[in-house]
Design a protein around this motif. Structure first.
Motif, short mmCIF file in Angstrom:
data_model
loop_
_atom_site.label_atom_id
_atom_site.label_comp_id
_atom_site.label_asym_id
_atom_site.label_seq_id
_atom_site.Cartn_x
_atom_site.Cartn_y
_atom_site.Cartn_z
N ARG A 15 -4.10 8.65 4.21
CA ARG A 15 -4.85 7.27 4.43
C ARG A 15 -6.01 7.35 5.27
NH1 ARG A 15 -3.67 3.23 1.03
NH2 ARG A 15 -1.59 2.71 1.08
N ARG A 16 -6.49 8.62 5.24
CA ARG A 16 -7.88 8.95 5.85
C ARG A 16 -9.02 9.14 4.77
NH1 ARG A 16 -8.73 13.30 10.40
NH2 ARG A 16 -10.23 11.63 10.89
N LYS A 17 -10.21 8.87 5.26
CA LYS A 17 -11.43 9.30 4.44
C LYS A 17 -11.62 10.78 4.58
CE LYS A 17 -15.98 8.02 3.41
NZ LYS A 17 -16.00 7.82 2.14
N ALA A 18 -11.65 11.38 3.68
CA ALA A 18 -11.82 13.15 3.86
C ALA A 18 -13.36 13.51 3.99
CB ALA A 18 -11.13 13.70 2.52
N ARG A 19 -13.30 14.46 4.53
CA ARG A 19 -14.65 14.91 5.06
C ARG A 19 -15.09 15.85 3.88
NH1 ARG A 19 -11.64 17.33 9.04
NH2 ARG A 19 -11.84 19.31 8.01
N PRO A 20 -16.32 15.71 3.64
CA PRO A 20 -17.16 16.55 2.58
C PRO A 20 -16.81 18.18 3.11
CG PRO A 20 -18.61 14.96 3.42
CD PRO A 20 -17.28 15.04 4.25
N VAL A 21 -16.68 18.86 2.01
CA VAL A 21 -16.64 20.41 2.28
C VAL A 21 -18.37 20.85 2.47
CG1 VAL A 21 -16.55 22.72 1.11
CG2 VAL A 21 -14.67 20.80 0.74
N GLU A 22 -18.58 21.52 3.65
CA GLU A 22 -19.81 21.99 3.90
C GLU A 22 -20.44 23.47 3.37
OE1 GLU A 22 -20.24 21.46 8.26
OE2 GLU A 22 -19.65 19.64 8.00
N ALA A 23 -19.49 24.06 3.23
CA ALA A 23 -19.62 25.38 2.32
C ALA A 23 -18.53 25.84 1.68
CB ALA A 23 -19.96 26.38 3.70
N GLU A 136 -7.66 10.68 -8.30
CA GLU A 136 -7.88 11.73 -7.15
C GLU A 136 -8.96 11.38 -6.26
OE1 GLU A 136 -5.57 13.58 -6.95
OE2 GLU A 136 -4.46 13.28 -9.17
N VAL A 137 -9.95 10.83 -6.71
CA VAL A 137 -11.03 10.55 -5.91
C VAL A 137 -10.75 9.34 -4.91
CG1 VAL A 137 -13.49 9.48 -5.70
CG2 VAL A 137 -13.12 11.21 -7.37
N ASP A 138 -9.71 8.65 -5.33
CA ASP A 138 -9.26 7.48 -4.36
C ASP A 138 -8.53 8.13 -3.37
OD1 ASP A 138 -9.83 4.87 -5.91
OD2 ASP A 138 -7.87 4.77 -6.57
N HIS A 139 -7.92 9.32 -3.73
CA HIS A 139 -7.13 10.16 -2.48
C HIS A 139 -8.18 10.53 -1.48
CE1 HIS A 139 -2.91 10.32 -3.72
NE2 HIS A 139 -3.06 10.88 -4.88
N LEU A 140 -9.23 10.93 -2.07
CA LEU A 140 -10.37 11.44 -0.94
C LEU A 140 -10.92 10.19 -0.07
CD1 LEU A 140 -12.59 13.79 -3.21
CD2 LEU A 140 -10.30 14.20 -2.00
N ASP A 147 -1.96 0.68 -3.91
CA ASP A 147 -3.14 -0.40 -3.71
C ASP A 147 -3.62 -1.00 -4.76
OD1 ASP A 147 -2.93 0.78 -1.09
OD2 ASP A 147 -4.66 2.04 -1.40
N HIS A 148 -3.42 -0.55 -5.69
CA HIS A 148 -4.14 -1.00 -7.25
C HIS A 148 -2.85 -1.75 -8.00
CE1 HIS A 148 -7.90 1.14 -7.45
NE2 HIS A 148 -7.12 2.15 -7.05
N PHE A 149 -1.63 -1.76 -7.29
CA PHE A 149 -0.60 -2.30 -8.15
C PHE A 149 -0.60 -4.10 -7.70
CE2 PHE A 149 2.75 1.44 -7.91
CZ PHE A 149 1.82 1.93 -8.88
N SER A 150 -0.14 -4.81 -8.57
CA SER A 150 0.06 -6.18 -8.16
C SER A 150 0.80 -6.52 -6.99
CB SER A 150 0.61 -6.93 -9.43
OG SER A 150 1.90 -6.59 -9.51
N ALA A 151 0.81 -7.60 -6.21
CA ALA A 151 1.77 -7.79 -5.15
C ALA A 151 3.07 -7.82 -5.56
CB ALA A 151 1.35 -9.21 -4.63
#
Ligand code: NI
Length: 190
Positions: A15-23, A136-140, A147-151
Motif C-alpha cells: 500500500r506504499r508509494k514506492a521510491r525511485p531507484v537512484e542508481a 505492475e505500475v499500480d503496485h508501485l 481497487d479497480h473492482f466494482s463495489a
C-alpha cells in the motif's frame, strides 16, 4: 539467484508509494534477477518490487514465458503515458491468490523506463503487455486490482480478502521486509 517471498494482501508495502531507484547497482540487478526467478516459479507474467517487500520502483514482465519472440523486460522507474483506448479484462495478482475480477485498462500505453543495465527502454505496449504493465505500475503506487473492482465484486470477495489480509499482515516481520511503515492502515483498502 534466490526465490523471494511474495507478500500477500495486507502487507503494508503493498500500500506504499514506492521510491525511485537512484542508481542501478549490483544489488538492484540481483533484485531484478531474483524477481524474475520468483515470478516464473509462481507462474506469473509480472511482478513489482513491493510484492517482495521492497518499496522500490522495479517491475519485471514476461507476458509470454517460454516464447522466444516475446522478450522478458525489467522496468526500473517506469513511467506510463499516452494511454489510449479502453478494454475490460479479467485480472488476478500473485499477492491475492485465488482472486480474479474484471478491470478496465487502457488498450495501449507508452512505457519509458530504464532496463536492468541502465539503458533507456521506451516503447508502446498493447494487449496483455499493456494490461500487465498498468497492473505492475499500480503496485508501485500502492494500488491493487481490488481497487479497480466494482463495489459488488469487492463485497462478494469480502471473506476471502479478510483471510488474505490476516496472512499478509503477518508478513510485515518477514526477513526481507526492509522498509517498515507506521501502523497506519487508513489506506489498507477493503
Ligand atoms: Ni499484482
Amino acid at each position: 539467484m534466490a526465490l523471494l517471498e511474495i507478500k500477500k494482501f495486507g502487507c503494508p508495502t503493498l500500500r506504499r508509494k514506492a521510491r525511485p531507484v537512484e542508481a542501478i547497482t549490483d544489488e538492484v540487478r540481483t533484485l531484478v534477477d531474483d524477481m524474475f526467478e520468483t515470478m516464473y516459479a509462481a507462474e506469473g507474467i509480472g511482478l513489482a518490487a513491493p510484492q517482495v517487500g521492497l518499496s522500490l520502483r522495479v517491475v519485471v514482465l514476461d507476458v509470454s514465458p517460454g516464447d522466444p519472440e516475446v522478450e522478458a523486460t525489467a522496468l526500473i522507474n517506469p513511467e506510463l503515458s499516452q494511454a489510449e483506448g479502453e478494454v475490460v479484462g479479467e485480472e488476478g495478482c500473485l499477492s491475492l491468490p485465488g482472486v480474479v475480477g474484471d478491470v478496465n485498462r487502457a488498450a495501449q500505453v507508452q512505457v519509458d523506463a530504464l532496463d536492468r543495465e541502465g539503458n533507456v527502454f521506451s516503447g508502446m505496449m498493447s494487449d496483455i503487455a499493456a494490461r500487465a504493465v498498468q497492473h505492475e505500475v499500480d503496485h508501485l503506487n500502492g494500488v491493487l486490482v481490488t481497487d479497480h473492482f466494482s463495489a459488488i465484486k469487492r463485497n462478494l470477495l469480502r471473506s476471502q480478502l479478510v483471510a488474505l489480509k490476516r496472512e499478509g499482515g503477518r508478513q510485515r516481520r518477514g526477513p526481507i521486509y526492509v522498509d517498515p511503515v507506521p501502523e497506519d492502515n487508513s489506506k489498507a483498502g477493503p
